[in-house]
Each structure stands twice: as structure tokens, then as C-alpha cells.
Design an enzyme around this catalytic site. Structure first.
Site, PDB file in Angstrom:
ATOM      1  N   CYS A  74      16.254 -27.338 -12.842  1.00 14.15           N
ATOM      2  CA  CYS A  74      15.223 -26.370 -12.458  1.00 14.15           C
ATOM      3  C   CYS A  74      15.148 -25.249 -13.493  1.00 14.15           C
ATOM      4  CB  CYS A  74      15.531 -25.796 -11.080  1.00 14.15           C
ATOM      5  SG  CYS A  74      14.317 -24.560 -10.557  1.00 14.15           S
ATOM      6  N   ASP A 123       5.199 -35.821 -16.715  1.00 15.48           N
ATOM      7  CA  ASP A 123       3.824 -36.138 -17.118  1.00 15.48           C
ATOM      8  C   ASP A 123       3.308 -37.488 -16.625  1.00 15.48           C
ATOM      9  OD1 ASP A 123       3.913 -33.739 -18.449  1.00 15.48           O
ATOM     10  OD2 ASP A 123       4.068 -34.601 -20.459  1.00 15.48           O
TER      11      ASP A 123
END
Length: 326
Positions: free
Chosen positions: A101, A205
Site C-alpha cells: 500500500c 493496469d
């Protein structure tokens, strides 16, 4: 592909853990649409050991979700070990450690991607968590802290030596956050490192079925993980799975079906989290669920400001009527 003794079949597709997104209601929706594995929102180890009710609620899993993982994060060894023990009692299929994160409130305190600056501590936490639970343990991380410290290949070997069952790699550095393009070449290098024997899951992506297949075909990863592209768009899993199986794409759901998905998702979140929090978190999904609606902006403003389920049902009804009138 296997995580421990859990057989996920060939080319499994995972739902990525996302805070305030991957609650049980959304995970179940994604499972219904074909996600092979789902992961909870990431859970603070410190909040777990302090018995914070909101956090403990995130540990709940449903039999219909399986295989499902609980993801934990933190920067203190003892807290992470205790959190792993508590999370294991919730009976997920495995435990995932978040070393990826990038947001400041997490990485800035040394947790998440912040661990990429304290590798010995990362390895100590991983090794002790692996030993503390009977469940398989996996890790999700990034390529490195920044472009000057792309260390994922070395980290992957070290994490494997700690005993993890699989590694998920987001193809960006912490410094990139979510900008630029994910570097799948680096993910592929880790996968093709002859010393790596554990499964490698690629992330970053993947926003279409065609791209998902490319990542499997070009880089040879064992699994792929879809995150932001699934927000308000759970049927991406159905598209990916069908395209991987036979090269065709399923018909996209019509507006009425999208509204039904959205309402079911919201009502499930309300049961788990309460009306106010569910209504707030649902705002992230509206643009995805209503992507094809013309002149959606006025409706979106109403949806964002709605304070009850009845208000939302009224807005959903008017969206249907507007589309039918065109």
C-alpha cells in the site's frame, strides 16, 4: 496454480484487496461474476489487537466466497503475529500480508510499501507470521520504493525463503503510487527467475480481457489480480474468464441488469456495515455501474447525496425511465 494445498486451476483471476471497496457484498458480487479468488479490504494489525469493532467486522468471510484471503498490514512484529493468529480464527483460506500500500497514512508510518525501506523487518514479520498460523501465507508488494531501488527480484527470493506460498507483485514503485504504467517486464523477470518456485501473481493496469490474456501469454505469470478496473464493474471477471477459455467475450449487462447489480451490492453492504457507511462507500462504484448512461452527471450528483436506500431506489427508477425514453 496452488496456494498451499488450495488448487486454483489454471490461470486464476484474483480480486485485489482495496480499502472501502472489497467488502463482503462486493466480493460476493465478483465471485458471482467469475473471480477465482477474492481478498478482503486490508486490515490494520494494531486495530485487530485493540479489538476495534469496525476492523474486526472486516475479518468476516462467507462460505460462498471461497477461496478467500484476509489481508493484514502493520510494521510491528508482535502485532502482526497476533493479528495473523486472530485472522486465522476467522477461517479464511489463507492470510495475505500487505507490503504494497503506497498511501501516506500507511507507507509513511513504515507499513505497507513503507516496508520496502526496512527489508530486514519485512523478512522478520513475514517469517514469524508464517510460523504463527496453520494457514498458507502470501505477500503483496511493489517493485521497490522508487526507481533507484527496484529490488523486487531479491525481495522475492528472500520472501520465498521465509516460507510464503505465493507472491503478488504490483508493477509500480511506491513513488509512482498509481501513476504511469505498471512495469510487467519486471514482474516477468521475477516469474522467470529459475530460483523462484512459488506462484507469481501479476497486478497493475489490467482493465480488459484482452490485456489479461496478454499478461499470461507474454510474462508467464501464474495468476493475475484485478483492482481498480473492477470497481463498479464486477462483470470484468466474467469477460476475462470467458476470453481465457474460448477467446470470445460475453455480452455486457444492460442498464436494468447493472442497476440490479448495484442495488444488490448496496443492500449487502448495508447489512454488513450499516446504512451510513455503506451509502458513503458505494459512491466509488456509481461511475462504473452507470458507465453507459447518457447525461449521467445530474443523476450522479443525486446518487452521491442520497441518504437512504429508498432515495436511491427512486433515483435508480428515474435512470431506467430516462434510458427507456431515449
Amino acid at each position: 496454480m496452488k496456494i498451499g494445498s488450495i488448487d486454483l486451476g489454471e490461470r486464476p483471476v484474483f480480486l485485489a484487496p482495496m480499502e472501502d471497496v472489497t467488502d463482503m457484498a462486493f466480493r460476493l458480487t465478483c465471485k458471482e461474476m467469475g473471480a477465482d479468488v477474492v481478498v478482503t479490504e486490508f486490515v490494520s494489525s494494531e486495530a485487530i489487537i485493540r479489538d476495534v469493532k469496525k476492523t474486526l467486522n472486516k475479518l468476516a468471510v462467507d462460505e460462498r466466497e471461497r477461496p478467500v484471503a484476509i489481508q493484514i498490514y502493520g510494521q510491528n512484529v508482535e502485532s502482526m503475529v497476533n493479528a495473523a493468529i486472530t485472522a486465522s480464527k476467522a477461517n479464511p483460506d489463507y492470510i495475505d500480508i500487505n507490503f504494497g500500500c503506497p498511501v501516506r497514512k500507511v507507507a509513511g508510518k513504515g507499513a505497507g510499501a513503507g516496508m520496502l525501506r526496512t527489508i530486514p523487518l519485512m523478512m522478520e514479520i513475514t517469517s514469524k507470521v508464517v510460523k504463527a498460523t496453520h494457514l498458507p501465507v502470501t505477500v503483496k508488494t511493489r517493485l521497490g520504493w522508487d526507481e533507484k531501488s527496484i529490488i523486487i527480484n531479491d525481495i522475492a527470493e528472500m520472501l520465498q525463503d521465509c516460507g510464503i506460498a505465493a507472491l503478488t507483485i504490483h508493477g509500480r514503485t511506491r513513488a509512482q503510487m498509481y501513476t504511469g504504467e505498471a512495469d510487467w517486464e519486471m514482474i516477468g523477470k521475477v516469474k522467470n527467475n529459475p530460483r523462484i518456485k512459488i506462484p507469481i501473481i501479476g497486478n497493475g493496469d489490467i482493465d480488459s480481457a484482452e490485456k489479461a490474456k496478454q499478461m499470461f501469454d507474454i510474462y508467464g505469470v501464474d495468476g493475475i489480480m484485478i483492482g481498480r478496473a473492477a470497481v463498479g464493474n464486477p462483470w470484468i471477471f466474467k469477460q476475462v474468464k470467458q476470453f481465457l477459455n474460448d477467446g470470445t467475450l460475453p455480452e455486457m449487462p444492460n442498464l436494468s441488469e447493472r442497476i440490479d447489480f448495484c442495488q444488490k451490492h448496496l443492500e449487502g453492504s448495508m447489512v454488513q456495515k450499516g446504512d451510513i457507511r455503506a451509502l458513503h462507500e458505494m459512491r466509488k462504484h456509481y461511475s462504473g455501474y452507470f458507465r453507459a448512461v447518457k447525461n449521467f452527471k445530474p443523476f450522479k450528483i443525486e446518487l452521491m447525496n442520497a441518504k437512504t436506500l429508498d432515495e436511491l431506489k427512486d433515483i435508480f427508477g428515474r435512470i431506467r425511465e430516462s434510458a427507456e425514453a431515449e
